[in-house]
Design a protein around this motif. Structure first.
Motif, PDB file in Angstrom:
ATOM      1  N   ARG A  14       0.835  -1.214   0.000  1.00  0.00           N
ATOM      2  CA  ARG A  14       0.000   0.000   0.000  1.00  0.00           C
ATOM      3  C   ARG A  14       0.863   1.255   0.000  1.00  0.00           C
ATOM      4  NH1 ARG A  14      -5.275  -1.859   3.532  1.00  0.00           N
ATOM      5  NH2 ARG A  14      -6.060  -3.149   1.829  1.00  0.00           N
ATOM      6  N   PHE A  15       1.970   1.195   0.728  1.00  0.00           N
ATOM      7  CA  PHE A  15       2.871   2.343   0.727  1.00  0.00           C
ATOM      8  C   PHE A  15       3.474   2.534  -0.669  1.00  0.00           C
ATOM      9  CE2 PHE A  15       7.158   4.098   0.980  1.00  0.00           C
ATOM     10  CZ  PHE A  15       6.858   5.356   1.469  1.00  0.00           C
ATOM     11  N   LEU A  16       3.856   1.440  -1.305  1.00  0.00           N
ATOM     12  CA  LEU A  16       4.476   1.529  -2.632  1.00  0.00           C
ATOM     13  C   LEU A  16       3.529   2.157  -3.656  1.00  0.00           C
ATOM     14  CD1 LEU A  16       6.342  -1.871  -2.636  1.00  0.00           C
ATOM     15  CD2 LEU A  16       7.404   0.345  -3.165  1.00  0.00           C
ATOM     16  N   ARG A  17       2.257   1.847  -3.520  1.00  0.00           N
ATOM     17  CA  ARG A  17       1.281   2.441  -4.431  1.00  0.00           C
ATOM     18  C   ARG A  17       1.283   3.964  -4.263  1.00  0.00           C
ATOM     19  NH1 ARG A  17      -4.276  -0.750  -4.916  1.00  0.00           N
ATOM     20  NH2 ARG A  17      -4.567  -0.067  -2.782  1.00  0.00           N
ATOM     21  N   GLY A  18       1.372   4.417  -3.010  1.00  0.00           N
ATOM     22  CA  GLY A  18       1.450   5.852  -2.738  1.00  0.00           C
ATOM     23  C   GLY A  18       2.743   6.451  -3.269  1.00  0.00           C
ATOM     24  N   LEU A  19       3.847   5.720  -3.093  1.00  0.00           N
ATOM     25  CA  LEU A  19       5.151   6.219  -3.551  1.00  0.00           C
ATOM     26  C   LEU A  19       5.162   6.395  -5.063  1.00  0.00           C
ATOM     27  CD1 LEU A  19       8.150   6.862  -2.821  1.00  0.00           C
ATOM     28  CD2 LEU A  19       8.644   4.436  -3.215  1.00  0.00           C
ATOM     29  N   LYS A  20       4.622   5.405  -5.783  1.00  0.00           N
ATOM     30  CA  LYS A  20       4.576   5.499  -7.249  1.00  0.00           C
ATOM     31  C   LYS A  20       3.762   6.704  -7.698  1.00  0.00           C
ATOM     32  CE  LYS A  20       3.592   2.051  -9.919  1.00  0.00           C
ATOM     33  NZ  LYS A  20       2.805   0.852 -10.307  1.00  0.00           N
ATOM     34  N   SER A  21       2.683   6.969  -6.973  1.00  0.00           N
ATOM     35  CA  SER A  21       1.836   8.102  -7.335  1.00  0.00           C
ATOM     36  C   SER A  21       2.523   9.427  -6.992  1.00  0.00           C
ATOM     37  CB  SER A  21       0.486   7.939  -6.635  1.00  0.00           C
ATOM     38  OG  SER A  21      -0.082   9.158  -6.331  1.00  0.00           O
ATOM     39  N   ALA A  22       3.298   9.453  -5.890  1.00  0.00           N
ATOM     40  CA  ALA A  22       3.959  10.692  -5.470  1.00  0.00           C
ATOM     41  C   ALA A  22       5.148  11.021  -6.372  1.00  0.00           C
ATOM     42  CB  ALA A  22       4.423  10.564  -4.018  1.00  0.00           C
ATOM     43  N   VAL A  23       5.891   9.999  -6.804  1.00  0.00           N
ATOM     44  CA  VAL A  23       7.059  10.226  -7.671  1.00  0.00           C
ATOM     45  C   VAL A  23       6.990   9.288  -8.876  1.00  0.00           C
ATOM     46  CG1 VAL A  23       8.891  11.333  -6.325  1.00  0.00           C
ATOM     47  CG2 VAL A  23       8.344   8.966  -5.856  1.00  0.00           C
ATOM     48  N   PRO A  24       6.100   9.620  -9.829  1.00  0.00           N
ATOM     49  CA  PRO A  24       5.856   8.710 -10.949  1.00  0.00           C
ATOM     50  C   PRO A  24       7.100   8.427 -11.797  1.00  0.00           C
ATOM     51  CG  PRO A  24       4.510  10.725 -11.133  1.00  0.00           C
ATOM     52  CD  PRO A  24       5.278  10.836  -9.876  1.00  0.00           C
ATOM     53  N   ASP A  25       8.073   9.348 -11.779  1.00  0.00           N
ATOM     54  CA  ASP A  25       9.263   9.133 -12.616  1.00  0.00           C
ATOM     55  C   ASP A  25      10.376   8.388 -11.894  1.00  0.00           C
ATOM     56  OD1 ASP A  25       7.953  10.486 -14.605  1.00  0.00           O
ATOM     57  OD2 ASP A  25       8.785  12.436 -14.016  1.00  0.00           O
ATOM     58  N   ALA A  26      10.177   8.067 -10.633  1.00  0.00           N
ATOM     59  CA  ALA A  26      11.256   7.421  -9.873  1.00  0.00           C
ATOM     60  C   ALA A  26      11.526   6.018 -10.401  1.00  0.00           C
ATOM     61  CB  ALA A  26      10.885   7.367  -8.398  1.00  0.00           C
ATOM     62  N   ASP A  27      12.778   5.599 -10.233  1.00  0.00           N
ATOM     63  CA  ASP A  27      13.186   4.248 -10.589  1.00  0.00           C
ATOM     64  C   ASP A  27      13.191   3.475  -9.263  1.00  0.00           C
ATOM     65  OD1 ASP A  27      14.826   2.032 -10.850  1.00  0.00           O
ATOM     66  OD2 ASP A  27      16.431   3.093 -11.915  1.00  0.00           O
ATOM     67  N   ILE A  28      12.153   2.640  -9.069  1.00  0.00           N
ATOM     68  CA  ILE A  28      11.950   2.014  -7.755  1.00  0.00           C
ATOM     69  C   ILE A  28      12.309   0.530  -7.791  1.00  0.00           C
ATOM     70  CG2 ILE A  28      10.268   1.510  -5.923  1.00  0.00           C
ATOM     71  CD1 ILE A  28       8.585   3.895  -7.011  1.00  0.00           C
TER      72      ILE A  28
END
Ligand code: GDP
Ligand code: CA
Length: 317
Positions: A14-28
């Motif tokens: 659930r946190f990762l879903r938020g992270l992807k939305s907050a920084v869509p260009d990040a390489d995670i």
């Protein structure tokens, strides 16, 4: 930005879903816990990897937080009709397919990391999902049952017993001999930010850190390492994390979990606003700390948590 996240199941996903939305260009890159893995019906099941994969890939059962959406249980009931269990582990028909593909590939000689990549080809989670190790690690729990000390698989403790008895010891069997999966140490060395999401600090993140080399790589990375508390107001938001914290003598408070990780590992720690009084205590333990809302009620709330973690990273950088 290159971000590495050490994740368990639901809290991590659930946190990762938020992270992807907050920084869509990040390489995670996600380093997933495999200590919860279990063999059932001859199949290799990786609950935490699958929770991350299904959640980010849009296949998760949203209410439950694990397993597939629109699931049916025909295979399980047919197995039960043969008297074949366990019945306490919920494996649905759609989910079974994942475990069949995984088991088949493992039997053909592919390592778990390659199998996970192949499964993710379908789900396209938008992150690079790596198991913490390709080696077999299984968390076992020592409990007293019927007046006898017994050691049982983590899933039996968690799912069958609902952590209703005290855990006396938690042993990630195989961890000491395990090697980090290909790419894990490299990702940590190259990271610009390392995040510990609000996952279980003992049986999720703790197990990942128990693989020799991983804790050292997190502690020695030049990137800021920021954690988010899975304990809010003295209790785990969902699940029974307090039971496994008690087993290792850690109080179920946001400050105690930060101290358990230690300032050699963490540069910063986020606590919920209801735990604002823990902030001075955490700062006294030489970590940056802030109180922000930490309830992942929806995507926007999780994204705000990710942004707060990025801000705190900016402070300690
Ligand atoms: P699991 O493998 O499915 O148990 O999932 P994780 O280890 O990734 O996360 C489980 C932890 O997430 C639980 O111990 C909870 O304390 C924590 N958690 C779940 N939901 C929330 C939330 O909304 N906010 C916070 N701060 N923690 C949460
Ligand atoms: Ca788990």
């Amino acid at each position: 930005m290159r971000i590495v996240v050490l994740a368990g199941g639901i809290g991590g996903a659930r946190f990762l879903r938020g992270l992807k939305s907050a920084v869509p260009d990040a390489d995670i890159t996600v380093i997933g816990n495999t200590g919860d893995d279990i063999h059932l019906f001859g199949l290799k099941v990786c609950p935490d990897l699958d929770t991350v994969m299904y959640t980010l890939g849009g296949g998760i059962n949203e209410e439950q937080g694990w397993g597939r959406a629109e699931e049916s249980f025909a295979v399980k009931s047919e197995l039960a009709a043969y008297g074949v269990g366990p019945e306490w582990f919920g494996l649905g028909d759609r989910d079974f397919a994942t475990h069949i593909v995984r088991t088949q590939m493992l039997a053909a000689g592919y390592p778990l990391s390659a199998v996970t990549e192949a499964l993710c080809d379908r789900w396209k989670p938008g992150v690079r999902l790596l198991p913490m190790t390709d080696d077999r690690v299984e968390t076992h729990i020592a409990v007293d049952l019927d007046g006898q000390r017994r050691v049982i698989h983590f899933q039996e403790y968690w799912v069958r017993l609902r952590a209703s008895v005290a855990a006396h010891a938690i042993v990630p069997v195989g961890a000491e001999e395990a090697k980090p999966a290909p790419g894990v140490l490299e990702a940590l060395a190259d990271a610009e930010l390392v995040l510990l999401p609000p996952s279980n600090p003992i049986v999720s993140v703790g197990t990942i850190l128990a693989v020799p080399g991983i804790r050292e790589a997190v502690a020695s990375t030049s990137a800021p390492v920021i954690g988010l508390s899975p304990i809010v107001g003295g209790a785990p938001v969902r699940g029974m994390a307090d039971k496994v914290l008690a087993a290792v003598g850690v109080e179920a408070t946001a400050a105690a979990v930060a101290a358990h990780y230690g300032s050699d590992l963490l540069d910063g720690w986020l606590v919920d606003t209801v735990d604002a009084d823990a902030v001075p205590k955490v700062r006294a333990g030489s970590m940056a700390c802030r109180a922000v809302p930490l309830m992942m009620t929806d995507l926007e709330a999780s994204a705000a948590m990710a942004r707060a973690a990025l801000e705190l990273a900016g402070e300690v950088r």
